[in-house]
Design an enzyme around this catalytic site. Structure first.
Site, PDB file in Angstrom:
ATOM      1  N   SER A   1      79.397  53.186  46.491  1.00 37.84           N
ATOM      2  CA  SER A   1      80.147  52.910  45.285  1.00 37.84           C
ATOM      3  C   SER A   1      81.693  52.613  45.893  1.00 37.84           C
ATOM      4  CB  SER A   1      80.414  54.746  44.788  1.00 37.84           C
ATOM      5  OG  SER A   1      79.204  54.895  44.094  1.00 37.84           O
TER       6      SER A   1
ATOM      7  N   GLY B   1      73.402  47.422  39.966  1.00 36.66           N
ATOM      8  CA  GLY B   1      73.862  47.745  38.556  1.00 36.66           C
ATOM      9  C   GLY B   1      75.323  48.118  38.812  1.00 36.66           C
TER      10      GLY B   1
ATOM     11  N   GLN C   1      80.038  54.390  36.179  1.00 35.54           N
ATOM     12  CA  GLN C   1      79.933  52.724  36.243  1.00 35.54           C
ATOM     13  C   GLN C   1      80.814  52.386  34.710  1.00 35.54           C
ATOM     14  OE1 GLN C   1      76.049  51.356  36.444  1.00 35.54           O
ATOM     15  NE2 GLN C   1      75.935  52.076  38.728  1.00 35.54           N
TER      16      GLN C   1
ATOM     17  N   ARG D   1      63.198  56.165  37.179  1.00 35.03           N
ATOM     18  CA  ARG D   1      63.067  56.798  38.375  1.00 35.03           C
ATOM     19  C   ARG D   1      62.540  58.242  38.164  1.00 35.03           C
ATOM     20  NH1 ARG D   1      68.793  56.120  41.660  1.00 35.03           N
ATOM     21  NH2 ARG D   1      67.881  54.261  42.812  1.00 35.03           N
TER      22      ARG D   1
ATOM     23  N   LYS E   1      67.702  53.901  35.765  1.00 31.78           N
ATOM     24  CA  LYS E   1      68.432  53.375  37.163  1.00 31.78           C
ATOM     25  C   LYS E   1      67.327  52.222  37.589  1.00 31.78           C
ATOM     26  CE  LYS E   1      71.134  56.672  37.422  1.00 31.78           C
ATOM     27  NZ  LYS E   1      72.727  56.181  37.324  1.00 31.78           N
TER      28      LYS E   1
ATOM     29  N   ARG F   1      84.070  49.092  44.941  1.00 28.47           N
ATOM     30  CA  ARG F   1      85.552  49.163  44.178  1.00 28.47           C
ATOM     31  C   ARG F   1      86.398  48.777  45.084  1.00 28.47           C
ATOM     32  NH1 ARG F   1      81.845  52.937  42.361  1.00 28.47           N
ATOM     33  NH2 ARG F   1      82.455  54.279  40.239  1.00 28.47           N
TER      34      ARG F   1
ATOM     35  N   ASP G   1      72.086  60.244  41.857  1.00 30.13           N
ATOM     36  CA  ASP G   1      70.931  59.252  42.703  1.00 30.13           C
ATOM     37  C   ASP G   1      69.989  60.263  43.771  1.00 30.13           C
ATOM     38  OD1 ASP G   1      72.014  57.029  41.627  1.00 30.13           O
ATOM     39  OD2 ASP G   1      73.616  56.998  43.117  1.00 30.13           O
TER      40      ASP G   1
HETATM   41  C1  S3P Z   1      77.667  54.665  40.521  1.00 33.90           C
HETATM   42  C2  S3P Z   1      77.402  55.492  39.512  1.00 33.90           C
HETATM   43  C3  S3P Z   1      76.028  56.043  39.269  1.00 33.90           C
HETATM   44  C4  S3P Z   1      75.142  55.970  40.340  1.00 33.90           C
HETATM   45  C5  S3P Z   1      75.166  54.597  40.910  1.00 33.90           C
HETATM   46  C6  S3P Z   1      76.469  54.274  41.676  1.00 33.90           C
HETATM   47  C7  S3P Z   1      79.017  54.226  40.724  1.00 33.90           C
HETATM   48  O1  S3P Z   1      75.491  55.355  37.995  1.00 33.90           O
HETATM   49  O2  S3P Z   1      73.978  56.039  39.693  1.00 33.90           O
HETATM   50  O3  S3P Z   1      74.017  54.516  41.987  1.00 33.90           O
HETATM   51  O4  S3P Z   1      79.361  53.608  41.864  1.00 33.90           O
HETATM   52  O5  S3P Z   1      79.604  54.156  39.695  1.00 33.90           O
HETATM   53  P1  S3P Z   1      76.029  55.710  36.545  1.00 33.90           P
HETATM   54  O6  S3P Z   1      77.349  55.360  36.286  1.00 33.90           O
HETATM   55  O7  S3P Z   1      75.518  54.732  35.693  1.00 33.90           O
HETATM   56  O8  S3P Z   1      75.514  56.980  36.341  1.00 33.90           O
END
Ligand code: S3P
Length: 444
Positions: A28, A100, A176, A358, A354, A32, A327
């Site tokens: 994450s 994603g 996200q 999942r 996911k 970013r 996760d």
């Molecule tokens: C993440 C947020 C989560 C997580 C993903 C990473 C992020 O997803 O499952 O692996 O870095 O913001 P969601 O925001 O869709 O819950």
């Protein structure tokens, strides 16, 4: 990687696991760091960046959008940003592969630039919902064209010429989604606000502040937050140190707990409270996990975690804990199958969208290995009986976390566990197999 032939892998029970290891950088924070560095004016140095497939896709995307991205010989990444709203139109489709997070953060960042970009991904990402991101971005002035009006990739996004600040009450607690709105809000005048019913990981807010933006966060309701960003800041480059990923550490932690006689230390794992739901749950189950040398590393709290094999009991995991361990449910389900009793994990709706469905993939992984499970609405119930039979071949559905969870299971179950494809592990945890082998795991 993804188009290549599947790479099966088998895990077998061997001796105890021992050693001291450091898992790769947090996924994450890595995404970013790249996206925000691209929105500064000047050069940012990023050390400890996760060099997994997902993050490399984001690095390529910000390069295509005009930032300069380079990996130095010392492993430090250098990003020259173009400033807020300064992206140039990419010459070809931005392909986010399996990621994603990369795709959704980039949708937000591009929505605030007056350019058009096409977003695409692999077969897994093409199934994942994008409407939830596009709704607020359209309210902010972006436009979407293309198949199915952008509910699914591929999507053509036309960034806003004059972005509009909004107050967005998020219908799903998703970091996200929150991040996409805040990134678009960087280009809008005035205040952009996101309200989330349950607090999700706050790395975007922390890093925005690190780069000089004004962001305020206050509690909202019982578990939520209201986050406000002042738009149109001049983001200043600042060095980023990426700490070790707790979601990757979860796999060796789990293995150390369930393989009898194990004693493993994970170095410098990020312990941001919005990411530590798994540790809370495991401690309630009776796990011995000591946090040693808690310290600050680049603006995030980290600790060395010493984990020893433990007798575990079943627990009830409340739904409000889900964002802080979203996760980690596949690996918790594996651990629960080694505990005594029925573990109920509540409120897992988001797991259905996911990298795979999942919830279904986790249930199938356990079933083929002789574990009794039940899905009740959005809850997963795992009936632990001490030690599962194993012996199954697990379908990983292009999902790295299902792959790693199944392999960890095979390290302690009576019979070996095979996965159909280990290639997707490289999206988040390059070197997983070697790291686990260095602890004594039998993976072949
Ligand atoms: C993440 C947020 C989560 C997580 C993903 C990473 C992020 O997803 O499952 O692996 O870095 O913001 P969601 O925001 O869709 O819950």
């Amino acid at each position: 990687m993804n188009a290549a032939a599947p790479m099966p892998l088998t895990a077998r029970c061997g001796g105890p696991l021992h050693g001291r290891v450091r898992v790769p950088g947090d996924k994450s924070i890595s995404h970013r760091a790249l996206v925000l560095a691209a929105l500064t004016v000047g050069e940012t140095r990023i050390s400890g960046l996760l060099e997994g497939e997902d993050v490399l896709r984001t690095a390529a995307a910000i390069g295509a959008l005009g930032a300069s991205v380079e990996r130095g010989a010392d492993g430090v990444w250098l990003v020259h940003g173009v400033g807020v709203g300064g992206f140039r139109e990419p010459a070809s489709t931005l392909d986010f592969g399996n990621s994603g997070t990369g795709c959704r953060l980039a949708l937000g960042a591009v929505a605030g630039s007056p350019i058009t970009a096409t977003f695409d991904g692999d077969a897994s990402l093409r199934k994942r919902p994008m409407r939830r991101i596009l709704d607020p971005l359209e309210r902010m002035g972006a436009r979407v064209t293309g198949a199915a009006e952008g509910g699914l990739l591929p999507i053509i996004l036309h960034g806003a010429v004059d972005p509009i600040p909004i107050i967005y009450e998020s219908p799903v607690s998703s970091a996200q989604l929150k991040s996409a709105v805040l990134l678009a809000g960087l280009s809008a005048p005035g205040e952009t606000t996101v309200i989330e019913a349950e607090a999700t990981r706050d790395h975007t807010e922390r890093m925005l502040k690190h780069f000089g933006a004004k962001v305020a966060s206050k509690p909202h309701g019982d578990h939520g937050r209201r986050i406000t960003l002042h738009g149109q800041p001049e983001l200043e480059p600042a060095s980023v140190v990426v700490p070790a990923d707790p979601s990757s550490a979860a796999f060796p932690i789990a293995a150390a707990l369930i393989v009898p006689g194990s004693d493993v230390t994970l170095e410098a794992v990020m312990t941001n409270p919005l990411r530590t739901g798994l540790l809370t749950t495991l401690r309630q189950m009776g796990a011995t996990i000591e946090a040693l040398e808690t310290r600050d590393d680049g603006g995030e709290e980290v600790a060395d975690l010493r984990v020893t094999a433990s007798q575990l009991r079943a627990v009830d995991v409340p739904p409000e804990r889900a964002p802080s361990m979203i996760d980690e449910y596949p690996i918790l389900a594996v651990i629960a199958s080694f505990a005594e009793g029925a573990t109920r994990m509540r409120g897992l709706k988001e797991l259905r969208v996911k990298e795979s469905d999942r919830l279904a993939a986790t249930a199938d992984m356990l079933r083929v290995n002789g574990v009794e499970i039940e899905i009740d609405g959005d809850d997963l119930i795992v009936n632990g009986k001490g030690r599962p039979a194993g012996g199954g071949v697990v379908a990983t559905h292009m999902d790295h976390r299902i792959a790693m969870s199944a392999l960890v299971m095979g390290l302690a179950s009576e019979n070996a566990v095979q996965i159909d494809d280990s290639s997707f592990i490289a999206t988040s945890f390059p070197g997983f197999t070697e790291l686990m082998r260095s602890l004594g795991a039998d993976l072949a």
